[in-house]
Scaffold this motif. Sequence first.
Motif, short mmCIF file in Angstrom:
data_model
loop_
_atom_site.label_atom_id
_atom_site.label_comp_id
_atom_site.label_asym_id
_atom_site.label_seq_id
_atom_site.Cartn_x
_atom_site.Cartn_y
_atom_site.Cartn_z
N GLY A 122 0.85 -1.18 0.00
CA GLY A 122 0.00 0.00 0.00
C GLY A 122 0.89 1.22 0.00
N VAL A 123 0.31 2.38 0.33
CA VAL A 123 1.11 3.61 0.42
C VAL A 123 0.85 4.27 1.77
CG1 VAL A 123 1.07 3.99 -2.08
CG2 VAL A 123 -0.62 5.12 -0.64
N VAL A 124 1.81 5.06 2.21
CA VAL A 124 1.62 5.92 3.37
C VAL A 124 1.51 7.36 2.86
CG1 VAL A 124 4.14 6.05 3.74
CG2 VAL A 124 2.56 6.69 5.59
N PHE A 154 -2.35 4.09 4.24
CA PHE A 154 -2.10 4.33 5.67
C PHE A 154 -1.82 5.82 5.84
CE2 PHE A 154 1.36 4.36 9.03
CZ PHE A 154 0.48 4.32 10.10
N ILE A 155 -2.66 6.49 6.59
CA ILE A 155 -2.46 7.92 6.87
C ILE A 155 -1.56 8.07 8.09
CG2 ILE A 155 -3.60 10.04 7.62
CD1 ILE A 155 -6.04 9.19 6.01
N ILE A 215 -6.55 3.51 6.29
CA ILE A 215 -6.20 3.12 7.66
C ILE A 215 -5.86 4.40 8.43
CG2 ILE A 215 -4.64 1.81 9.14
CD1 ILE A 215 -4.12 -0.03 6.71
N VAL A 216 -6.63 4.67 9.48
CA VAL A 216 -6.47 5.86 10.30
C VAL A 216 -5.64 5.48 11.53
CG1 VAL A 216 -7.68 7.69 11.57
CG2 VAL A 216 -8.71 6.71 9.50
N PRO A 217 -4.61 6.25 11.87
CA PRO A 217 -3.75 5.87 13.00
C PRO A 217 -4.28 6.31 14.36
CG PRO A 217 -2.92 7.86 12.02
CD PRO A 217 -4.13 7.46 11.20
N HIS A 218 -3.59 5.84 15.39
CA HIS A 218 -3.75 6.32 16.76
C HIS A 218 -5.20 6.26 17.24
CE1 HIS A 218 0.04 8.60 15.44
NE2 HIS A 218 0.44 7.65 16.28
N TYR A 256 -10.55 1.85 8.35
CA TYR A 256 -9.84 1.01 9.31
C TYR A 256 -9.09 1.92 10.30
CZ TYR A 256 -10.81 -3.04 6.37
OH TYR A 256 -11.44 -4.03 5.67
N TYR A 257 -8.83 1.41 11.49
CA TYR A 257 -8.22 2.21 12.55
C TYR A 257 -7.17 1.36 13.27
CZ TYR A 257 -12.34 5.11 11.76
OH TYR A 257 -13.31 5.88 11.18
#
Length: 328
Positions: A122-124, A154-155, A215-218, A256-257
Amino acid sequence: MVQRIDVHSHFLPERYRAALAAAGHSKPSGMPAIPEWNVNEHLEMMDRNQIGSAILSVSAPGVHFGDNAAARDLARYVNEEGAKVAQDNPHRFGMFATLPLPDVDSALRELDYAFDTLKADGVVLESNFHGIYLGDARFDPVFEELNRRHAKVFIHPTNPHCPCCQVQPKGEDAASLPPIGYPFPMIEFMFETTRTVFNLLLSGTLDRFPNVQIIVPHAGATIPVLADRVAGLSPALGLPAKLDASKFMASLRGMYYDLAGFPLPRQLKALLEIADPKHILYGSDYPYTPEALVSTLATQLDDSAQLTTALRADFMRNNALTLFPRFA
């Protein structure tokens, strides 16, 4: 123990560490220092913490420090280094490719190379690229290609780009701090993530490109707390496409988280109000989060009464396998 799949895991190959320091980021985002990193130590940390696989990405501030050509070169370097680690350890590592945004043309070329040649997972994408947030129409060509590829995105938050965050601290430690006066990851990263995710929704970007899997972090940052407010006010904005509260919340539920950071004891409860439990993933944030804290936070998740055995297995591993089945 369930072998965790870590979707929020960073790497810092040597030339990237040198480039950070040369660009004035020797204390990235106000943190004390650029972390040390190597493959063997990362694997040893994973083994000690029941992490079966990890998907590597570059953290803030990314690779673009003002020069397009230098950013293209640095993105290619980190992507090839990440791909080599993944190819040498195919069951242990994956890689989210880095793009040299805001240079869109170069980002599109790197995206093709990363997926077609390097076989990236994927990519960030940083939350902003020199003040351009992810829902900006200037990035539509990138999202169009990501959508065509059904890509995982992925953010990751980066340094904020707003005047209120640029007040220079005073005192004898001022030189070691970012402009706001404390490390950006402490507070500002949470609002960076929130700002860019809401920007993606309010701009209609995710509506136009529905195949992109975010995909959301934290643990969702401050999104769970602010979601009702933003959803409730969005109909008053006169947006080109209707975005009522139910559609807004459905879009958030489709993301997604990851659980990097401090989801317990409070944040996870709020996240579960907006997220699909099948869309919650494990993240360590290593090596920016040192191993001792990685272990403490993982143990909290393992021991939490908030999680049933089934939920824990889903969060730690099973949910990630729906996105990345090659780690099965």
